[in-house]
Scaffold this active site. Structure first.
Site, PDB file in Angstrom:
ATOM      1  N   ASP A 154      -9.871  -2.554 -35.206  1.00  0.00           N
ATOM      2  CA  ASP A 154     -10.790  -3.248 -35.851  1.00  0.00           C
ATOM      3  C   ASP A 154     -10.532  -4.865 -35.009  1.00  0.00           C
ATOM      4  O   ASP A 154      -9.643  -5.297 -35.319  1.00  0.00           O
ATOM      5  CB  ASP A 154     -10.415  -3.394 -37.348  1.00  0.00           C
ATOM      6  CG  ASP A 154     -11.232  -4.438 -38.219  1.00  0.00           C
ATOM      7  OD1 ASP A 154     -12.107  -5.243 -37.530  1.00  0.00           O
ATOM      8  OD2 ASP A 154     -11.032  -4.652 -39.192  1.00  0.00           O
ATOM      9  N   TRP A 211      -6.642  -7.088 -43.881  1.00  0.00           N
ATOM     10  CA  TRP A 211      -7.495  -6.222 -43.571  1.00  0.00           C
ATOM     11  C   TRP A 211      -7.261  -4.820 -43.212  1.00  0.00           C
ATOM     12  O   TRP A 211      -7.883  -3.675 -43.247  1.00  0.00           O
ATOM     13  CB  TRP A 211      -8.596  -6.635 -42.409  1.00  0.00           C
ATOM     14  CG  TRP A 211      -9.258  -8.032 -42.808  1.00  0.00           C
ATOM     15  CD1 TRP A 211      -9.168  -9.092 -42.404  1.00  0.00           C
ATOM     16  CD2 TRP A 211     -10.397  -7.754 -43.701  1.00  0.00           C
ATOM     17  NE1 TRP A 211     -10.263 -10.024 -43.039  1.00  0.00           N
ATOM     18  CE2 TRP A 211     -10.758  -9.249 -43.993  1.00  0.00           C
ATOM     19  CE3 TRP A 211     -10.990  -6.603 -44.480  1.00  0.00           C
ATOM     20  CZ2 TRP A 211     -11.968  -9.364 -44.841  1.00  0.00           C
ATOM     21  CZ3 TRP A 211     -12.073  -7.166 -45.179  1.00  0.00           C
ATOM     22  CH2 TRP A 211     -12.759  -8.340 -45.551  1.00  0.00           C
ATOM     23  N   LYS A 218     -18.379 -12.845 -37.460  1.00  0.00           N
ATOM     24  CA  LYS A 218     -17.587 -13.930 -37.072  1.00  0.00           C
ATOM     25  C   LYS A 218     -17.853 -14.336 -35.879  1.00  0.00           C
ATOM     26  O   LYS A 218     -17.828 -15.620 -35.721  1.00  0.00           O
ATOM     27  CB  LYS A 218     -15.975 -12.888 -37.008  1.00  0.00           C
ATOM     28  CG  LYS A 218     -15.981 -12.100 -38.410  1.00  0.00           C
ATOM     29  CD  LYS A 218     -15.379 -12.815 -39.699  1.00  0.00           C
ATOM     30  CE  LYS A 218     -15.421 -12.114 -40.787  1.00  0.00           C
ATOM     31  NZ  LYS A 218     -14.544 -10.900 -40.802  1.00  0.00           N
TER      32      LYS A 218
HETATM   33  C1  LIG Z   1     -14.167  -9.714 -41.726  1.00  0.00           C
HETATM   34  C2  LIG Z   1     -13.413  -8.565 -41.608  1.00  0.00           C
HETATM   35  C3  LIG Z   1     -13.610  -7.536 -42.185  1.00  0.00           C
HETATM   36  C4  LIG Z   1     -14.641  -7.117 -43.032  1.00  0.00           C
HETATM   37  O1  LIG Z   1     -16.166  -6.957 -42.576  1.00  0.00           O
HETATM   38  P1  LIG Z   1     -17.425  -7.041 -43.419  1.00  0.00           P
HETATM   39  O2  LIG Z   1     -18.529  -6.948 -42.543  1.00  0.00           O
HETATM   40  O3  LIG Z   1     -17.333  -7.879 -44.689  1.00  0.00           O
HETATM   41  O4  LIG Z   1     -17.256  -5.356 -44.215  1.00  0.00           O
HETATM   42  C5  LIG Z   1     -12.972  -6.460 -41.803  1.00  0.00           C
HETATM   43  N1  LIG Z   1     -11.948  -6.744 -40.843  1.00  0.00           N
HETATM   44  C6  LIG Z   1     -11.861  -7.829 -40.222  1.00  0.00           C
HETATM   45  C7  LIG Z   1     -10.698  -8.121 -39.475  1.00  0.00           C
HETATM   46  C8  LIG Z   1     -12.392  -8.767 -40.686  1.00  0.00           C
HETATM   47  O5  LIG Z   1     -12.301 -10.043 -40.003  1.00  0.00           O
END
Ligand SMILES: *Cc1c(COP(=O)(O)O)cnc(C)c1O
Length: 360
Positions: free
Chosen positions: A172, A102, A196
């Site tokens: 993030d 990521w 998530k």
């Molecule tokens: C799932 C995830 C993303 C991407 O998320 P989207 O909603 O598909 O854009 C980005 N960063 C992390 C840490 C993730 O777990």
């Protein structure tokens, strides 16, 4: 009705009581005679839902007054570019920590907007640890420092918050937000896709310190401009209304669980149960450094990879779903977000023990 234990990394398991309440309110929300999905985002009923969701989130995370909460769209991946457009101002570079898939994507997107300094990386050990702060080579000229506090694919979680001095810290936190208390005041900006640990895909939460607003690039679309969205209560265009409603129910559920201290305790118990089993086993192993292991995403391998398919097939037959690791790393991964009950982890460990015995 048969519910399975869903170990998907995202979209992921939601609290059953939330789904039941949503089902109950589907056709007639609170006497309005319509579903939340059918409601104007300008209606009183929806504005109340939105305001409650925000105030519950503020309460859960103890968000200081000088931070705005935005409900945006596009997922965390859209934020990779959006945050650069909003935060660079007249600066031309940003610092990034490279700890897995990521952060890799965040870096490659940021490169479209600025010079990226990779100030620390765990690539040397295949992204199985969190690089110690002492090894970071921060640049005071950076517009911000970005890191991924829980690498969903590699299963690496920072158990500490970096120090970046006067340079805003951007995180993030998609895959572990709300899994533990968080000192929001240490950050310039926190963002997370909802699917998530919060609710349905389509909603992205952004928590941003007020002084960082107002520096967006002139080419930044209005709907992605933090200041414009902050001033419009995230309603410069139609927000993802139903996703906000479900997120609001999840926030209420979290409050009923006793808030984030209490959910953290549960998450420690659940993740330790699995890690302790993995660590004593000769049959499975965890590739991640012990100090940096994620409580949410737990990758593991069978020492004999030839058994992977049989493992997944039998797990599925036992009602244990989505245990296959990400295609980029292979092996297995159990995502045990807030809504995964302890019973799910116990069922997984019992299955793993039986599978090991059967193969012995
Ligand atoms: C799932 C995830 C993303 C991407 O998320 P989207 O909603 O598909 O854009 C980005 N960063 C992390 C840490 C993730 O777990």
């Amino acid at each position: 009705m048969a519910r399975v234990f869903n170990f998907s990394a995202g979209p992921a398991v939601l609290p059953e009581s939330v789904l039941a309440q949503a089902a109950e309110e589907m056709l007639d929300y609170a006497g309005t005679g319509m579903s939340v999905m059918e409601m104007s985002h300008r209606s009183k009923a929806f504005i109340d839902i939105h305001a409650h969701a925000e105030s519950d989130l503020r309460e859960l995370l103890n968000i200081p007054k000088n931070y705005k909460v935005l409900f945006m769209q596009g997922g965390a991946a859209a934020q990779f570019g959006i945050l650069a457009m909003n935060l660079l101002g007249d600066k031309t570079q940003a610092d990034y920590v490279y700890t897995g898939q990521w952060s890799k994507k965040a870096i490659s997107e940021a490169k479209k907007f600025c010079k990226v300094n990779v100030v620390a990386s765990s690539e040397d050990e295949n992204f199985t640890y969190a690089p110690a702060q002492a090894d970071w080579k921060l640049d005071p000229k950076a517009a911000y420092v970005h890191y991924t506090s829980n690498e969903t694919i590699g299963g690496v979680e920072f158990q500490w918050i970096p120090q970046t001095g006067d340079v805003p810290l951007v995180v993030d936190a998609s895959s572990h937000i709300l899994s533990r208390p968080l000192d929001v005041s240490r950050f310039g900006l926190i963002y997370a896709g909802a699917q998530k640990n919060i609710g349905p895909a389509g909603l992205t939460i952004v928590i941003v310190r007020e002084d960082l607003l107002g520096h967006a690039s002139s080419i930044c679309p209005e709907v992605f401009n933090y200041k414009v969205q902050a001033e419009a209560d995230s309603m410069i265009n139609t927000p993802p209304t139903y996703a906000i409603y479900i997120a609001g129910l999840v926030f209420q559920w979290l409050k009923k669980q006793g808030g984030l201290e209490s959910i953290e305790k549960q998450n420690i118990v659940k993740s330790q149960c699995l890690y302790e089993y993995l660590d004593q086993s000769e049959f499975y192993h965890s590739p991640v450094r012990k100090s940096d292991r994620s409580r949410m995403n737990i990758p593991f391998r069978l020492k004999n990879e030839a058994l992977d398919d049989a493992f997944l097939k039998q797990a599925k037959a036992a009602g244990l779903m989505e245990l296959k690791g990400h295609r980029s790393v292979g092996g297995m991964r159990a995502s045990v977000y807030n809504a995964m009950p302890l019973a799910g982890v116990h069922a997984l460990v019992a299955f793993m023990r039986d599978f090991e015995k059967q193969q012995a």
